[in-house]
Structures are given as C-alpha cells and as structure tokens.
Design an enzyme around this catalytic site. Structure first.
Site, PDB file in Angstrom:
ATOM      1  N   ASP A  36       0.867  -1.172   0.000  1.00  4.32           N
ATOM      2  CA  ASP A  36       0.000   0.000   0.000  1.00  4.32           C
ATOM      3  C   ASP A  36       0.912   1.232   0.000  1.00  4.32           C
ATOM      4  O   ASP A  36       2.104   1.147   0.329  1.00  4.32           O
ATOM      5  CB  ASP A  36      -0.950   0.000   1.202  1.00  4.32           C
ATOM      6  CG  ASP A  36      -2.132   0.956   0.984  1.00  4.32           C
ATOM      7  OD1 ASP A  36      -2.074   1.770   0.035  1.00  4.32           O
ATOM      8  OD2 ASP A  36      -3.096   0.902   1.762  1.00  4.32           O
TER       9      ASP A  36
HETATM   10  C1  BGC Z   1      -4.999   3.375   0.163  1.00  2.00           C
HETATM   11  C2  BGC Z   1      -5.096   2.425  -1.019  1.00  2.00           C
HETATM   12  C3  BGC Z   1      -4.953   3.197  -2.302  1.00  2.00           C
HETATM   13  C4  BGC Z   1      -3.626   3.915  -2.280  1.00  2.00           C
HETATM   14  C5  BGC Z   1      -3.370   4.723  -3.531  1.00  2.00           C
HETATM   15  C6  BGC Z   1      -3.769   4.255   0.090  1.00  2.00           C
HETATM   16  O1  BGC Z   1      -3.867   5.305   1.004  1.00  2.00           O
HETATM   17  O2  BGC Z   1      -4.998   2.656   1.376  1.00  2.00           O
HETATM   18  O3  BGC Z   1      -6.323   1.747  -0.968  1.00  2.00           O
HETATM   19  O4  BGC Z   1      -5.048   2.340  -3.400  1.00  2.00           O
HETATM   20  O5  BGC Z   1      -3.617   4.825  -1.193  1.00  2.00           O
HETATM   21  O6  BGC Z   1      -4.198   5.831  -3.561  1.00  2.00           O
END
Ligand code: BGC
Length: 719
Positions: free
Chosen positions: A257
């Site tokens: 993530d």
């Molecule tokens: C989130 C993800 C997301 C990523 C990119 C993170 O803060 O937890 O679900 O895909 O950001 O935006």
C-alpha cells in the site's frame, strides 16, 4: 489449506464453487504458473540495477521504465468507486456504487457487468492495474472505510469480489485486490498490529482474497498498512510466501500500500514485489547495498522483477506505454450504473402502503427534506474518490420526475451535517480555468506564461506528485484558478481554504482568505494547514470573479492539495422550516445520512448516530407529516431510533453517480427494491461484536471476538 477450513469448503461445495471436492476436503483449483519466453529473455538482459529499479514506482501511479530494452512504465489507478486516472482533477470517471451497495444487490451477474464497465474505464485511463476491490470486512460498523468494503460476511464478500475481478480482468487489465490482510479499521492504521488467530484468519479474513486467487485468478494483491501478528503485512513471510504463494499458488504481483513498505530486505524476501509509490524510499540504492551485504539474494530480486514483467505482459503493457487518459460517455453504461444503484437499495420498512409513490391517489405535493437531498453523497472519501462524469442528485431527479406528473416539490435541508464547510458547489460556478506554473514564484513574475492550462470539476484537489508530471519529491509549482461565482442566496456567505501550500482567495479582486501564516495540522494526512473560514456578504444572482492562487515551494513528500469550501447563509431555523414544509405536503421524503467528513479513509466514525440533528429532524417531520419516507444515504450502518415513527425506510448506501434517478425508480415502483442487507444493522454500538476490543491498545488490535464477526456474534450471544 489447513484442516480447519472445512466450513469454507462445505459452503463452497453447496454453492458449486470451482475446485471444491464433494468430500469437502480437496484443495482449491490453482492458476498455473506461466513461464514466458519474452519475459525470461528480458530478465536475462536486465542488469541487477535495472531489476532493482523495477521493484519500486517512479512516481505515484507508475513503475520505472527501462528505455534501453523498450520496457515502458506500467500505470496503476484507484479504485474502487471508479477508475480515477493519474490526477484527482483529471478527466472525469464513471462512478459505481460503493462496496456495501454492490454487496446489497446479492447479484453476482450485475456485479460482473459492473466489473466489465470498470475494465473499460481502466483502459480509458490508460492504466493496466485497477487498485480494487477492497475486501476487508466490517469487523465493527464504525470502520471508516466500511463503505469501500462489502460486508461482514467473508463468503458474500468473496462472491461479489470474484465477479468484480472477473469483469475487470475480462478486458485484459488487472485488478489489485486489497488490503491483504487485517486492515479492517482506520485506527493507527499505518502501524497497528492486527492480532488475529490463524483459524479466524483462514475462515474469515483471508477468505475473499483466497477466492479471488482461486476463482478469478486475480493478477495482483495490495498488502495492508498494518502489521499482522507481528511483522508488517508487506514483510510477512507467513502471509505472502507460505499462504499466498505456496498454498494458494498465487503467481501475480504483490504491491505495498502507498508508503506501507517499511523494510529493504524483508519485503523482497517475503515476496512483496513492488514498493509503491516511487521513487523508492526503501529500495533503489538501499536494496543494491543489501544485495552487496548478502542480506537479500539476487534470485529473490529476480523473482520480483519477473512477476512485474509478467504482469506487464499479461496486461499487454510489456512494450506498450500507458495511453492517454479520457472520459467515456456511454449511455448503456450510464443505464447500467442506474440499474445497479437501484438494485442495491434495501427496503427496510414499508407500512401503510407508503411505497411505491402513487400519483393517481391524492398526492399533489412532496416535501423533499434532509441534508443529503439536494446534494446526495454518491461515494465516500479518501483514495477511492473519483470525479464523476455527472451526478444525479435526489432533489433534482425527484423534481424532474414528479413535476411531469403535476406534483409540486418543496425542499428544505433541515439541518447541516458537515464537520467542515462543504465543497464549493460547482453548480454555482462557471468559466473555471486552472493554470499550472512551473515554479511557485511564477505568479509573482508578471507575464510568466502557464506551463499548462485546463479546468476542474472539483474544488477538493489532491496533487499526488507534481501536477506537471515532472518529478515526485520536492515538487515546486503554482496554480491559479479563475471562475465566475453566482450565489443563489444573498447574505453572509462562509468560504474556507484548507491546503498544503499557502493559498490566497479573492472575490472581485478583494482578498477574502489568506492562509499563508497558518502552520500544518490535520488535513492532507497531517501535511496540510487547518481549515480557515471567513465570512463575506454577497448578493444573490450577482456574478463575482473568483481568483485562487496557490504557491507550492519545494518541500515535503511530493504531495499537495487544496479544499475550497463555501456555505450559503443560514438565515432561519432550518429544522423549523423543514417541519413547516412537511406539514404542508402530502408526503415527506427525508434524505438523511453521512458524508465524506464522516466516512472516509484515515479515520473511523465515533458513533452509529446520524450526524447533526438528523434524528431530531426525522422525529419532528414524522410528527406532522401524513406519510414519512426516510432514505438513508450512508455507506455503513447508522442507528435508527425513529424507526417506529416513520412509514417507510429505504437504505440507499453511497449509490454512485446515478443516485437520484435510481432512487426515483425505487420510490415509484419502476424497480423492485430487491437489495438485501450485507451487514447487520445494530441499534447500539455497545451491542456490536468488537465493541469491547476496538480500537485496541498499545498499537495492537486484538480480534478477541475471533470468528464471531457480524451476524455470527449476534446469533451466538442472542442479541
Ligand atoms: C490506500 C489504497 C490506495 C492507495 C493509492 C492508500 O492510502 O490505502 O487503498 O489504493 O492509497 O491511492
């Protein structure tokens, strides 16, 4: 599979799921490893440095290209409410209902269609990987991202996710299912240790991921931010190697993530192939040093690089750079969005033949009341946010539908539920122009030409990286927004700015807000300045020139953003006005709920209560109204203490951009409201399974209730 997963297999067999033997013991059918000659050839030609470069992003949404071997970058895009593309203020996207709304359809064939629509959207945004679906579970009803997730039940979540992924991947692009695993609430989300016993993991929290690997051959998985029984998810050998790759035979890409990788050697050894975003914080030179020090083998690095190249090949991007980003406008897809939106609406109560609304009987006027009536919440907040191609709001759709039948519509918001000022309503603006300048000082050098000129459909903007796409860290730019603003109401308007870099806002050349002197605190993941609110007196129907200047001098992690809020004057008591309107009409439709101040990534809700004075509003309206129909517009459960006092309740969730028309279809009986609850609706937070143990302590979330999630717990304890 451990022997204790018999329950899943029995379930799977009942449902005829692929790969589950009649005796309930056989293993799941596995996707095949796919040795690829072009990938092996490229891998052999890549230097170790080049392989290492592939193992982290180049910026927020792309991998690193290797022009020497004609390997382009690979673009990924959020998910799950649509496919946003590379910019929060980029070309608009089709916005699908939230996860709970999709699950409430209990209809895998319509979800398959939604997945296919999203696959088309991925292609329109020039991306190869869609960062969705979100399949964490509703461990507690107040989880901030519950709206993105589907259900408290692992099997329902799995069945919906499998069709979603199959639909997306049918277009030859990849889904990246997330967040693996135990990211079920937002409390201390970047560091907390989700302590979950193995049986609970295998029978509950891992199930949707396992089914997506086995039944949909999902091509990519995103690790969770949290730790899982000790190590960070992105470093967990047990999770990524033993379970995911060795037991489930997953052969796709695992990515971290965003900023969720914390190690150099450990993540690579565990098999977290891609550090996102880029440029690398933990890989790059650090990984080369770790190889030299013998902490990680070149074979482990090559295995990660191979899987990234294979993903590029499987999605057609091995030698094909990301395409241009565009907005699709397809009437069939809009019709599908409307259909799936109404299919997820749940009729919780319908006494006294309150619904469907029948204009042939005495119904000459409808009161449309509530904070979400004129501005429906079509999605929750955070990284899932997209700019929809259009929004059908309940009040507009009801007015259009009932005016044609000779029924008068009267509106009153009833109360305000915003924690902060609402976003400046784009319906009151025109001629919106955004100019981006190459340096933060360019605005102070008269005559400097913008580097890029465009427009925006939103005044809540997050720039993840340089808006001019030049570099990632230390971004340096300025932005100038000009627009015409025509207030619909006269009086003391409130305007607000919340931003990472200093912003000045002018109306007719007069400075209204300047937040230059404010320090950071709160907004934009802690990197932004707090909201600054100012009042200004405006006349209704007069057009004012609006100018907003933002100067982002180099600093920080390459993230910038700006929220512009505006609130019309409130001159009377909103609740009393609403009750007056309700008393004069034949029917009251009260659209209540939450918004992205309450349901968003980054924080949990604190209670099940509808925010603001909505409970009081419903009670007051019900006391005077001949018929009261409540529409709940929220992504997860809210307490409904007024349930006995109203005639009908429709739970609409965050139903996506076609909300208003879909709601009209349900209220008028054009569509059978066949949605069913995917989560238990508790009366009190104190009665919920994780209440005693959420949010945890000492940076640990102990899942003491174990497998008794949702209805399993209510049934067991007799609530
Ligand atoms: C989130 C993800 C997301 C990523 C990119 C993170 O803060 O937890 O679900 O895909 O950001 O935006």
């Amino acid at each position: 599979m451990s022997g204790e997963s018999g329950t899943l297999q029995a379930y799977g067999h009942q449902l005829g799921l692929k790969g589950v033997g009649k005796d309930g013991t056989s293993v799941l059918e596995m996707p095949h490893a796919r040795p690829s000659a072009p990938v092996e050839k490229l891998l052999a030609e890549l230097t170790v440095e080049e392989q290492v470069s592939l193992l982290a992003g180049s910026n927020m949404w792309n991998t690193v290209p290797i022009p020497r071997l004609d390997i382009p970058k690979l673009r990924v895009s959020d998910g799950p409410a649509g496919v946003r593309g590379s910019r929060f203020d980029g070309p608009a996207s089709m916005n699908v209902p939230c996860g709970t709304a999709l699950a409430a359809t209990w209809d895998t064939s319509v979800i398959r269609e939604v997945g296919e629509l999203l696959g088309r959207e991925v292609i329109a945004k020039g991306a190869r990987v869609h960062l969705a679906p979100t399949v964490n579970l509703h461990r507690t009803p107040i989880g901030g991202r519950n709206f993105e997730c589907m259900s408290e039940d692992p099997l329902l979540t799995a069945l919906i996710a499998v069709e979603y992924v199959k639909g997306v991947q049918s277009h030859g692009v990849a889904s990246c299912i997330k967040h693996f695993v135990g990211n079920d609430t937002e409390f201390e989300r970047m560091t907390i240790d989700s302590q979950i016993d193995e049986r609970t993991l295998r029978e509950i929290y891992l199930v949707p991921f396992e089914r997506a690997v086995a039944d949909a051959e999902v091509m990519s998985i995103m690790t969770a931010y949290n730790r899982i029984n000790g190590p960070y998810a992105a470093d967990s050998v047990w999770l990524l190697q033993d379970v995911l790759r060795d037991e489930w035979n997953f052969d796709g890409v695992v990515m971290s993530d965003w900023f969720g990788l914390h190690s150099t050697a450990e993540g690579v050894i565990a098999g977290c192939d891609l550090e996102m975003p880029g440029p690398a914080l933990h890989r790059g030179q650090k990984l080369l040093d770790a190889i030299a020090a013998g902490q990680v083998s070149i074979e482990a690095v090559a295995a990660c690089a191979r899987r990234i190249l294979e993903l590029m090949e499987r999605t057609g991007g091995l030698h094909q750079p990301p395409g241009a980003e565009s907005t699709r406008d397809d009437v069939d897809d809009l019709a599908l969005l409307r259909r799936v939106s109404s299919a997820g609406m749940v009729l919780l109560k319908n006494d006294n033949h309150a619904l469907p609304l029948d204009t042939s009987v005495e119904m000459r006027s409808i009161a449309v009341i509530g904070p979400n009536a004129a501005h429906g919440m079509v999605m929750g907040g955070g990284s899932a946010h997209v700019t929809p191609t259009r929004i059908s709001h309940p009040l507009d759709a009801l007015t259009a539908s009932f005016a044609a039948r000779g029924v008068d519509i009267h509106h009153a918001p009833g109360c305000n539920i915003n924690k902060k000022l609402p976003e400046l309503d784009t319906r009151l603006t025109s001629d919106v122009v955004v100019e981006y300048f190459a340096s933060s000082t360019d605005l102070d050098a008269p005559g400097t030409a913008p580097a890029e000129t465009g427009t925006t459909g939103t005044f809540r903007i997050l720039w993840a990286g340089d808006p001019l796409n030049r570099r990632m860290g230390d971004i340096d730019f300025a932005a100038r927004f000009t627009a015409q603003f025509t207030p619909d109401v006269g009086g003391e308007w409130k305007f607000s700015v919340e931003s990472v870099a200093p912003v000045k806002m002018f109306l007719n050349d007069a400075l209204v807000i300047d937040n230059t002197a404010l320090d950071r605190g709160g907004s934009f993941f802690g990197m932004g300045k707090p909201e600054l609110v100012q009042e200004i007196s405006l006349e209704a129907g007069i057009t004012y020139s609006m100018l907003i200047e933002l100067r982002h001098a180099p600093r920080g992690m390459g993230l910038s953003g700006m929220n512009i809020g505006a609130m019309a004057p409130i001159v009377t008591n909103q609740r009393i006005d609403a009750v007056d309107v309700a008393a004069r009409c034949d029917v009251s439709i009260v659209v209540v709920g939450t918004n992205d101040d309450w349901e968003s990534e980054g924080w949990d809700r604190e209670s099940l209560d509808l925010p603001g004075e909505q409970n009081e509003l419903i009670a007051d309206v019900a006391a005077v109204s001949k018929r009261t129909i409540v529409v709940v517009n929220a992504g997860s459960p809210v307490a409904m203490p007024w349930l006995d006092d109203v005639d009908a309740v429709v739970y609409a969730w965050f139903p996506g951009q076609e909300m208003g028309d879909a709601l009209v279809d349900v209220l008028t009986g054009v569509v059978e409201p066949s949605g069913r609850l995917p989560v238990t609706m508790p009366r009190h937070l104190e009665d919920t399974p994780a209440f005693e143990h959420h949010p945890g302590r000492n940076n640990a979330a102990q899942y003491v209730e174990g497998r008794l999630v949702g209805y399993r717990w209510y049934d067991t304890v007799g609530k």
